[in-house]
Each structure stands twice: as structure tokens, then as C-alpha cells.
Scaffold this motif. Sequence first.
Motif, mmCIF file in Angstrom:
data_model
loop_
_atom_site.group_PDB
_atom_site.id
_atom_site.type_symbol
_atom_site.label_atom_id
_atom_site.label_comp_id
_atom_site.label_asym_id
_atom_site.label_seq_id
_atom_site.Cartn_x
_atom_site.Cartn_y
_atom_site.Cartn_z
ATOM 1 N N ILE A 17 0.837 -1.206 0.000
ATOM 2 C CA ILE A 17 0.000 0.000 0.000
ATOM 3 C C ILE A 17 0.873 1.257 0.000
ATOM 4 O O ILE A 17 0.615 2.211 -0.730
ATOM 5 C CB ILE A 17 -0.942 -0.008 1.231
ATOM 6 N N ALA A 18 1.942 1.230 0.826
ATOM 7 C CA ALA A 18 2.769 2.433 0.989
ATOM 8 C C ALA A 18 3.768 2.602 -0.151
ATOM 9 O O ALA A 18 4.193 3.718 -0.440
ATOM 10 C CB ALA A 18 3.507 2.365 2.323
ATOM 11 N N ALA A 19 4.122 1.505 -0.823
ATOM 12 C CA ALA A 19 5.246 1.545 -1.761
ATOM 13 C C ALA A 19 5.068 2.531 -2.924
ATOM 14 O O ALA A 19 5.979 3.315 -3.178
ATOM 15 C CB ALA A 19 5.533 0.150 -2.291
ATOM 16 N N PRO A 20 3.912 2.530 -3.609
ATOM 17 C CA PRO A 20 3.845 3.389 -4.794
ATOM 18 C C PRO A 20 4.175 4.852 -4.515
ATOM 19 O O PRO A 20 4.958 5.469 -5.231
ATOM 20 C CB PRO A 20 2.392 3.223 -5.263
ATOM 21 N N SER A 21 3.613 5.413 -3.413
ATOM 22 C CA SER A 21 3.893 6.819 -3.141
ATOM 23 C C SER A 21 5.331 7.006 -2.664
ATOM 24 O O SER A 21 5.982 7.985 -3.002
ATOM 25 C CB SER A 21 2.907 7.375 -2.119
ATOM 26 N N ALA A 22 5.834 6.043 -1.893
ATOM 27 C CA ALA A 22 7.217 6.151 -1.422
ATOM 28 C C ALA A 22 8.182 6.003 -2.584
ATOM 29 O O ALA A 22 9.163 6.742 -2.699
ATOM 30 C CB ALA A 22 7.497 5.087 -0.369
ATOM 31 N N LEU A 23 7.873 5.060 -3.493
ATOM 32 C CA LEU A 23 8.763 4.828 -4.628
ATOM 33 C C LEU A 23 8.803 6.031 -5.556
ATOM 34 O O LEU A 23 9.827 6.327 -6.162
ATOM 35 C CB LEU A 23 8.313 3.593 -5.416
ATOM 36 N N ALA A 24 7.657 6.735 -5.656
ATOM 37 C CA ALA A 24 7.608 7.903 -6.537
ATOM 38 C C ALA A 24 8.683 8.920 -6.158
ATOM 39 O O ALA A 24 9.188 9.648 -7.005
ATOM 40 C CB ALA A 24 6.228 8.534 -6.482
ATOM 41 N N GLN A 25 9.052 8.934 -4.863
ATOM 42 C CA GLN A 25 10.082 9.876 -4.409
ATOM 43 C C GLN A 25 11.451 9.510 -4.997
ATOM 44 O O GLN A 25 12.316 10.368 -5.098
ATOM 45 C CB GLN A 25 10.202 9.832 -2.881
ATOM 46 N N PHE A 26 11.628 8.234 -5.321
ATOM 47 C CA PHE A 26 12.928 7.804 -5.815
ATOM 48 C C PHE A 26 12.987 7.754 -7.345
ATOM 49 O O PHE A 26 14.044 7.640 -7.928
ATOM 50 C CB PHE A 26 13.267 6.408 -5.266
#
Length: 324
Positions: A17-26
Amino acid sequence: MRRFSLAFAGIVLVAAIAAPSALAQFAPVTPESPNAEGIRQSYLFVSIFVAGIFVLVEGLLIAFIWKYRRRRRPRFEDGAPIHGATKLELAWTAFPVVVLFLVAAFVFIELPGIKDIPEATAGEEQLEVRVSGRQFYWQYEYPNGVIAVDTMRAPAGVPVRLEVTAPDSDVIHSWWIPPLGGKIDAIPGTVNQTWFEADTPGTYHGQCAELCGLEHANMLASVEVLSQPEFAAWLEERRAEQTAGSGELGAETWEGVCAKCHGLAGEGGIGPRIAGSLVLADPEALESLVRNGRRTMPAVGAGWTSEQVEALANYLKESPPSGS
Ligand SMILES: [Cu+2]
């Protein structure tokens, strides 16, 4: 084991659930040029394997730590001996080879689209801009002799070929506007080439990407993409202004070259306070200073055209720095 599986499933769920928004930062910024798109594609392709291998290795690590924990065994008891697992060993040799092959193949397919400047074809125009990295500003020169500092203007939908270099007396800088493609070094004595073609008008920001001295962090760059008629009008207007020794170039030069060290109002920074200095009001003294430098001040204006020196002198005459 069931409790462990449940906890592990929970962690995976939260991560998913958290990965897509967190990954967008990278992830790389939204590409605005075909070469930046190629870099993004390669990045995402490699990321699939990176993420998969990370989950596999960390998952196995946690599973084994749990499964083979000591329980009630004596502290120094040896584990059961294991002899060979041919299939497993072949698999963990072959799998990385396949992954590396896929990554290399993908990157080699993408590379020409990133690196190669599109060939100029009949009827299609291309613009060439000479980009010079200098402590601590970017200087641009257009084919008609127009000079600009830090902010480059470019037409939308036209391939822009950049000839990137640095003067012999300078250090190595690196040109990088992330939405418009990869980095390219600005090296004294060498001309490197890169390009971009932005379809959407707008301002794209970047920064010198090679530590080049005290004000490296302030060595910002931006590209303002204009519609083709707007760009043509800008280029013509700048040409006329420059011939008259007036216009934006003086202010750009003050802000981009002088003010980075001496402050926007000449109040001083890493360089001394220069507001009220007689040199600023004396075009000949100013020219000699910027062309030759003095003590710790580098020759920031070595190689400038007389038009640029004049534009700076005229700007300082009209709006001398107030000191605060
Ligand atoms: Cu730099």
C-alpha cells in the motif's frame, strides 16, 4: 509458523500500500524530452529486478532466521551437514546471468535514443547552443551571437543540440536538467555534446552536478521552453538589445556572475561588499577587473564579448547595487 506467516503477510500488505507513493520519491522526474524518457524507462526496468531481488533475499533471510532459530538446542551445537543441491546451485548461478543479460540488453537498446543527437533532416530545423560552465554560472551562446546567463531559452518541438564545455582557466562542471535528459560534463579543453527536445513550453530546472567550488550549490540552471514564434521573437529582441549594450543581459550577468559571491545588493557574501565601489561605476576599471580577476577573485569575465561587458556596465550605471 502460522503467527509468523500472518505477520509477514501483514508487512507485505503495508509495503504494497505504501510503496507506490514512497517509490515515486525515488523515481526520476517526469521526462519532458525523448532522451529523458529513455533514462526513465531504463531506470524503471532495472528497478523491477532490484525490487524483486530485494524482496526475495530479505524474505528468505527473515524466513531462515525464524526457521533455524536456536530453540532449546545447546549454544554450540553444529547444524546438520548438507551435501550439494545441484538444482538449487545451478538455479542461483543461471538466474543472475539471465537478469544481467536482460538489463544489459534493455539498456543497449535504449542507449542510442538517449545519447545520439537526432540527425538534422532537410526541412527540419535544429538549434545549436554553446553551453559553458564557469565558476559559478552557466553561459549560453546562440548561433547569432546572443549571450544568456543561467536561464536558457529554447523553442518547443525543436531538437536543441548543446555543445558543452568550460574555459581553460576553469574547473569541471556538469550540465544537468533532469526533465530534459542526463548529465554531461563541462570539461576545460573538451567539447561534449548532448541534446533535448521539449514539446511542452515551461521552465525546467537543474543544477551543476559536479562539485566545482564554494558556490557550487548556487550554480543553478534552467531552461525556459517557449513556443517557436515566442522564441524567435526573443532571440531577435535580444540580438537588438545586445547590439545597443542594453537589456536583460546586464541584469542576468550581475545576478548570475557577480551576485553569487558579492550578494544581490552587493552587500557581500563569500566575496567582499562591493556596493558603492567606484569600480562599478567605471566601465574601464570594471572591464579590467572581470577580465583579469584580482587576488582571490577569478577572472569571471575572461573571454566575454565587449557587448556583455558593456551590458553589465550599463546595468550597474542604471541600477547600482544598494548595499542592503
Ligand atoms: Cu559548477
